[in-house]
Design an enzyme around this catalytic site. Sequence first.
Site, PDB file in Angstrom:
ATOM      1  N   LYS A   1      32.444  49.874  46.342  1.00 30.06           N
ATOM      2  CA  LYS A   1      33.732  49.973  45.630  1.00 30.06           C
ATOM      3  C   LYS A   1      34.498  51.205  46.101  1.00 30.06           C
ATOM      4  O   LYS A   1      35.701  51.153  46.334  1.00 30.06           O
ATOM      5  CB  LYS A   1      33.487  49.993  44.109  1.00 30.06           C
ATOM      6  CG  LYS A   1      33.032  48.630  43.601  1.00 30.06           C
ATOM      7  CD  LYS A   1      32.477  48.651  42.195  1.00 30.06           C
ATOM      8  CE  LYS A   1      31.865  47.274  41.882  1.00 30.06           C
ATOM      9  NZ  LYS A   1      31.217  47.190  40.582  1.00 30.06           N
TER      10      LYS A   1
ATOM     11  N   GLN B   1      29.811  50.881  35.728  1.00 30.07           N
ATOM     12  CA  GLN B   1      28.903  50.006  36.467  1.00 30.07           C
ATOM     13  C   GLN B   1      27.785  49.501  35.543  1.00 30.07           C
ATOM     14  O   GLN B   1      27.118  50.293  34.879  1.00 30.07           O
ATOM     15  CB  GLN B   1      28.308  50.763  37.672  1.00 30.07           C
ATOM     16  CG  GLN B   1      27.439  49.927  38.562  1.00 30.07           C
ATOM     17  CD  GLN B   1      28.194  48.789  39.265  1.00 30.07           C
ATOM     18  OE1 GLN B   1      29.297  48.968  39.746  1.00 30.07           O
ATOM     19  NE2 GLN B   1      27.588  47.612  39.301  1.00 30.07           N
TER      20      GLN B   1
ATOM     21  N   ASP C   1      37.728  45.642  35.297  1.00 31.03           N
ATOM     22  CA  ASP C   1      36.639  44.658  35.423  1.00 31.03           C
ATOM     23  C   ASP C   1      36.976  43.382  34.642  1.00 31.03           C
ATOM     24  O   ASP C   1      36.333  42.347  34.838  1.00 31.03           O
ATOM     25  CB  ASP C   1      35.324  45.246  34.882  1.00 31.03           C
ATOM     26  CG  ASP C   1      34.327  45.541  35.997  1.00 31.03           C
ATOM     27  OD1 ASP C   1      34.502  45.004  37.101  1.00 31.03           O
ATOM     28  OD2 ASP C   1      33.381  46.304  35.745  1.00 31.03           O
TER      29      ASP C   1
END
Length: 289
Positions: free
Chosen positions: A52, A96, A119
């Site tokens: 990322k 995460q 997300d």
Amino acid sequence: MASIIDGKKISQQIKDELKEEVARYREKGVSICLAVIQVGNDPASAVYVGNKKKACAYVGIESLAYELPEETTQEELLALVKELNEKKEVNGILVQLPLPEHIDENVVIRTISPEKDVDGFHPQSVGALSIGQRGFVSCTPAGVIQLLKRSGIQIDGKECVIIGRSNIVGKPLAMLLLRENGTVTVCHSHTADLKAVARRADILVVAIGRAKMVDADYVKEGAVVIDVGMDRDENGKLCGDVDYASVEPKASAITPVPGGVGPMTVAMLMNNCVETARRENALSADRTI
Ligand code: NAP
């Protein structure tokens, strides 16, 4: 013989488009910043976070990395998320997953401001998707839609079958395929005669986490097969939920693993980060996706 849907190539195209868009924003004095929080040192998470950060650097998005120790408390993590919610210069926040067991993922996700939920996991984002309103869409299902569209595969009017009903893949993908006017069936571990249902599909998407479970018996001649799975075979080699060797001769198009859906997830995360700037600065005329 199936045509191969090249996720590496398509994700690169998307990142290149975003890079140009970000450069145009920078000329207008708009910068984009993603905060990435990792708790503990799960090696797989470290690889995902690394990918990322690399993608951010490529596209021109600033990334702030917060690497917190395993013993970080839920309160400490929530305090950091709240601080980042308030920071004007931070556009997107990504925590995460998975988190260590002593931290409740749902509480953390709900604490991220929906405005920064790149997300797409916040209940507000999920709700917006369900009722067709604007909101962040979770990255893997959004990537599947881009793979189909950019490969010239029509969704409108097609019989779409998804195997897997998880919150991060199956369910949001069902909403997205519906939005594209597909006729959608979602299967799961209680589905009766799964093979017969799967064989109805013009577009079959598999997201179950079972190495090579779906073979040619599940596939109609000429179907498009999208394999979301990321599993290990008996030799520890990366593979999907679809038995590629068995299905490929029967399908009209198929995604490989690796190099199919996987690279799309990061590309769509980058798109969501850019979307924060489009929204905040009314720059939607520049929108590419
Ligand atoms: P998950 O949360 O474990 O959900 C799996 C789903 O598959 C569940 O709905 C389950 O049904 C269903 N299922 C499991 N075994 C089945 C069977 N034998 N027959 C029918 N349905 C079955 O998994 P996930 O997070 O969605 O991930 C699925 C796969 O995609 C994994 O391999 C994961 O690594 C991969 N993945 C890849 C990406 C990417 O970027 N490429 C992103 C996310 C996930 P029930 O609901 O009835 O239990």
